[in-house]
Enzyme design. Sequence first.
Site, PDB file in Angstrom:
ATOM      1  N   HIS A  93      -7.036  -5.417   2.539  1.00 48.94           N
ATOM      2  CA  HIS A  93      -5.872  -4.854   3.224  1.00 48.94           C
ATOM      3  C   HIS A  93      -5.328  -5.929   4.170  1.00 48.94           C
ATOM      4  O   HIS A  93      -6.064  -6.401   5.045  1.00 48.94           O
ATOM      5  CB  HIS A  93      -6.272  -3.642   4.066  1.00 48.94           C
ATOM      6  CG  HIS A  93      -6.859  -2.500   3.290  1.00 48.94           C
ATOM      7  ND1 HIS A  93      -6.156  -1.345   3.016  1.00 48.94           N
ATOM      8  CD2 HIS A  93      -8.084  -2.331   2.735  1.00 48.94           C
ATOM      9  CE1 HIS A  93      -6.936  -0.514   2.336  1.00 48.94           C
ATOM     10  NE2 HIS A  93      -8.106  -1.078   2.161  1.00 48.94           N
ATOM     11  N   HIS A 122     -10.418  -5.143  -3.117  1.00 50.83           N
ATOM     12  CA  HIS A 122      -9.102  -5.357  -2.509  1.00 50.83           C
ATOM     13  C   HIS A 122      -9.247  -5.650  -1.036  1.00 50.83           C
ATOM     14  O   HIS A 122     -10.191  -5.207  -0.391  1.00 50.83           O
ATOM     15  CB  HIS A 122      -8.188  -4.147  -2.724  1.00 50.83           C
ATOM     16  CG  HIS A 122      -8.771  -2.838  -2.257  1.00 50.83           C
ATOM     17  ND1 HIS A 122      -9.684  -2.136  -3.019  1.00 50.83           N
ATOM     18  CD2 HIS A 122      -8.593  -2.134  -1.126  1.00 50.83           C
ATOM     19  CE1 HIS A 122     -10.033  -1.039  -2.373  1.00 50.83           C
ATOM     20  NE2 HIS A 122      -9.398  -1.015  -1.209  1.00 50.83           N
ATOM     21  N   ASN A 175     -13.075  -2.961   2.603  1.00 56.42           N
ATOM     22  CA  ASN A 175     -13.987  -1.825   2.746  1.00 56.42           C
ATOM     23  C   ASN A 175     -14.947  -1.842   1.563  1.00 56.42           C
ATOM     24  O   ASN A 175     -14.510  -1.890   0.416  1.00 56.42           O
ATOM     25  CB  ASN A 175     -13.201  -0.510   2.752  1.00 56.42           C
ATOM     26  CG  ASN A 175     -12.263  -0.398   3.943  1.00 56.42           C
ATOM     27  OD1 ASN A 175     -12.569  -0.874   5.031  1.00 56.42           O
ATOM     28  ND2 ASN A 175     -11.110   0.216   3.730  1.00 56.42           N
ATOM     29  N   VAL A 219     -10.994   3.054  -3.654  1.00 55.13           N
ATOM     30  CA  VAL A 219     -10.646   2.492  -4.965  1.00 55.13           C
ATOM     31  C   VAL A 219     -11.656   1.375  -5.280  1.00 55.13           C
ATOM     32  O   VAL A 219     -11.781   0.404  -4.516  1.00 55.13           O
ATOM     33  CB  VAL A 219      -9.206   1.938  -4.974  1.00 55.13           C
ATOM     34  CG1 VAL A 219      -8.893   1.309  -6.330  1.00 55.13           C
ATOM     35  CG2 VAL A 219      -8.201   3.043  -4.650  1.00 55.13           C
ATOM     36  N   ASP A 248       0.858  -1.186   0.000  1.00 54.38           N
ATOM     37  CA  ASP A 248       0.000   0.000   0.000  1.00 54.38           C
ATOM     38  C   ASP A 248       0.896   1.240   0.000  1.00 54.38           C
ATOM     39  O   ASP A 248       1.905   1.303   0.704  1.00 54.38           O
ATOM     40  CB  ASP A 248      -0.917  -0.002   1.226  1.00 54.38           C
ATOM     41  CG  ASP A 248      -2.057   0.996   1.095  1.00 54.38           C
ATOM     42  OD1 ASP A 248      -3.207   0.565   0.957  1.00 54.38           O
ATOM     43  OD2 ASP A 248      -1.780   2.224   1.119  1.00 54.38           O
ATOM     44  N   ILE A 249       0.503   2.243  -0.784  1.00 52.45           N
ATOM     45  CA  ILE A 249       1.326   3.454  -0.938  1.00 52.45           C
ATOM     46  C   ILE A 249       1.312   4.327   0.327  1.00 52.45           C
ATOM     47  O   ILE A 249       2.223   5.137   0.523  1.00 52.45           O
ATOM     48  CB  ILE A 249       0.839   4.251  -2.178  1.00 52.45           C
ATOM     49  CG1 ILE A 249       1.944   5.091  -2.768  1.00 52.45           C
ATOM     50  CG2 ILE A 249      -0.393   5.072  -1.883  1.00 52.45           C
ATOM     51  CD1 ILE A 249       1.611   5.642  -4.156  1.00 52.45           C
TER      52      ILE A 249
END
Length: 114
Positions: A101, A99, A86, A95, A29-30
């Site tokens: 996390h 996905h 989420n 986004v 993750d950025i």
Amino acid sequence: MDCLFCKIIEGSIPSTKVYENEHVLAFQDIAPAAPTHILIIPKKHIATMNDVTREDDLAIAEIFAAARHIAKEQGFDEAGYRLINNCNSDGGQVVYHLHFHLLAGKKLGALLAE
Ligand code: AMP
Ligand code: ZN
């Protein structure tokens, strides 16, 4: 399709890959929220959890398999970790490509911040 994570899968936007197979990609993750913060995504574009169908069973199973594999490989399987999705606005999704996390590396505290 104008999807950030599809572009990461294609390679037109760079990422730091952690794991990849035919079905899934995992990358850093950025903006990490914990010492370890990895995103695990299906290579198929699925917008949200609500859009998953039984046809995606294998891809979803591969996301969980990737999480287990990374946890073991990076050595935090026994200490523990959290896997979060989420969904939509109230879930805090930003986004719109499914996905999960994968968070680890410290005691993660309460499930909800507020
Ligand atoms: P969510 O709020 O569940 O939709 O999470 C989206 C996540 O994507 C956030 O944790 C962001 O930090 C992460 N993110 C956004 N852009 C990038 C990127 N280019 N590379 C890696 N992670 C990203
Ligand atoms: Zn996508």
